[in-house]
Design an enzyme around this catalytic site. Structure first.
Site, PDB file in Angstrom:
ATOM      1  N   GLU A 187      73.408 -14.577  40.968  1.00  0.00           N
ATOM      2  CA  GLU A 187      74.634 -14.162  40.712  1.00  0.00           C
ATOM      3  C   GLU A 187      75.596 -15.406  40.348  1.00  0.00           C
ATOM      4  O   GLU A 187      76.701 -15.331  39.735  1.00  0.00           O
ATOM      5  CB  GLU A 187      75.314 -13.709  42.206  1.00  0.00           C
ATOM      6  CG  GLU A 187      74.659 -12.486  42.525  1.00  0.00           C
ATOM      7  CD  GLU A 187      75.457 -11.825  43.715  1.00  0.00           C
ATOM      8  OE1 GLU A 187      76.152 -12.176  44.260  1.00  0.00           O
ATOM      9  OE2 GLU A 187      74.927 -10.889  44.283  1.00  0.00           O
ATOM     10  N   GLU A 196      72.475   7.582  33.900  1.00  0.00           N
ATOM     11  CA  GLU A 196      72.819   8.955  34.033  1.00  0.00           C
ATOM     12  C   GLU A 196      73.420   9.737  32.927  1.00  0.00           C
ATOM     13  O   GLU A 196      73.423  10.950  32.589  1.00  0.00           O
ATOM     14  CB  GLU A 196      73.694   9.397  35.288  1.00  0.00           C
ATOM     15  CG  GLU A 196      72.904   9.009  36.565  1.00  0.00           C
ATOM     16  CD  GLU A 196      73.695   9.045  37.629  1.00  0.00           C
ATOM     17  OE1 GLU A 196      75.102   9.427  37.697  1.00  0.00           O
ATOM     18  OE2 GLU A 196      73.178   9.366  38.874  1.00  0.00           O
TER      19      GLU A 196
END
Length: 297
Positions: free
Chosen positions: A112, A81
C-alpha cells in the site's frame, strides 16, 4: 492530532468482547447499517462519477479501477462484474491493485506504501480513461500516487474516500466522500467503509449502464448470455419487451446471434438488418430504437 474517522473508536465498541453472540452481532450489524445510510449523502457526486464513466465508455476509452487492500477488492468486484452484467467489453476495463491481483487469501500490507509501483502501473493509463480510485482513509500512498499520475496522463479521476479532506479527494474531477462512522472494530475498514464503498461503486456503475442504454425498464438488455441462467434471462427479457412467447423470443435471439437488444427489436417486428440500423442510429439505445420502429418519421 485528531484521528481520522476511519481510525477512531466507536462508542458502541465498549465491552463488545463481553457481549453475547446475538448482542455483538446486533451492534456490528448496526454499524454496517449506519455506514450504508451514509451513502445517501453522496448521491449527487456518485451521479457525477457515473456520467464521467459513461462518457469514457461511449468514447471508446477505458474504466480503470485502482486501489489497495480491501478497497481494491471492492473496486475489483465492481469491475469484474461489468462485462457479464452490462456487456462492457473486458478490453475497456483495467484493474490496478497494489501488489497485483491476489492469487492467495492474503493481502500484504507493505504494498500500500509503494508509490514507485503506482507510478509504473499508471503507465498503462491512457488519455481520456476514467480512473475510479478507492481508499477508505483517502491517504493510501499507492492510491494517491496512482491518481496523481493518472491526472498527469490525461485521465479523468473519480476519487472515493471515507475521510473528509483526504489527499485522494484533492484534485479529483469527481470527489466522492462517504461519511461513514468509526468502525466497531477500530480501523477495520473492510466492514462499514467497505460496505459503503461497495454500495457506492455498484450505484455508480449501474447508473453508468443506465445512461449508456444498457438497462430497459430494469432489465439488463446488454447482458452477455454465456450460461444457462443468463440465456433463460435473455429469453424472458426479449419476451417481455416484445410481448411474445418465450419460444418466439428464443427464435428472435437466434436471429440476432444471441444479442438481446436487436432480438427485442426483431420480436417487435424488425428485420435483423433493420434492428442493427436502428440501434446504430440511436447509439445502441434500445428505448430510442423501439420508438423509431413503432413511430417512424
Amino acid at each position: 492530532m485528531p484521528l481520522p474517522a476511519t481510525e477512531a473508536l466507536h462508542p458502541d465498541a465498549n465491552g463488545l468482547d463481553t457481549l453475547s453472540d446475538r448482542e455483538a452481532l446486533d451492534r456490528l450489524l448496526s454499524g454496517q447499517e449506519a455506514a450504508l445510510a451514509a451513502v445517501r449523502g453522496a448521491l449527487p457526486d456518485i451521479a457525477a462519477g457515473a456520467a464521467v464513466m459513461a462518457e469514457a465508455i461511449a468514447r471508446g476509452r477505458r474504466l480503470v479501477y485502482g486501489g489497495a487492500g480491501s478497497s481494491a477488492l471492492m473496486a475489483m468486484a465492481d469491475a469484474m462484474e461489468l462485462p457479464g452484467t452490462y456487456g462492457i467489453s473486458p478490453e475497456n476495463i483495467l484493474v490496478l491493485m497494489a501488489g497485483g491481483m491476489p492469487g492467495a487469501p492474503h493481502l500484504p500490507g507493505h504494498v500500500e506504501d509503494d508509490t514507485a509501483e503506482a507510478q509504473r502501473a499508471a503507465r498503462l493509463i491512457r488519455d481520456g480513461d476514467a480512473l475510479v480510485a478507492v481508499s477508505a482513509s483517502g491517504s493510501t500512498p499507492y492510491t494517491v500516487s496512482l491518481a496523481q499520475a493518472a491526472r498527469a496522463r490525461g485521465a479523468r479521476v473519480i476519487a472515493l474516500a471515507n475521510n473528509a479532506g483526504a489527499p485522494l479527494l484533492e484534485g479529483a474531477e469527481v470527489a466522492i466522500h462517504v461519511t461513514t462512522p468509526p468502525e466497531l472494530i477500530a480501523g477495520s475498514t473492510r466492514m462499514g467503509a467497505g460496505t459503503a464503498q461497495k454500495a457506492a461503486l455498484n450505484l455508480m456503475s449501474t447508473l453508468m449502464a443506465v445512461r449508456l442504454g444498457h438497462v430497459h425498464d430494469g432489465m439488463m438488455v446488454n447482458v452477455v448470455a454465456d450460461n444457462e441462467k443468463l440465456r433463460a434471462r435473455a429469453i424472458r427479457i426479449v419476451a417481455s419487451i416484445g410481448d411474445v412467447s418465450e419460444d418466439a423470443a428464443e427464435k428472435a435471439l437466434q436471429r440476432a446471434d444471441g444479442a438481446v437488444k436487436p432480438a427485442a427489436l426483431i420480436a417487435c417486428g424488425a428485420t435483423p438488418d433493420q434492428a442493427g440500423a436502428l440501434l446504430s442510429e440511436t447509439g445502441q439505445n434500445l428505448r430510442a430504437a423501439l420508438a423509431r420502429l413503432r413511430h417512424p418519421a
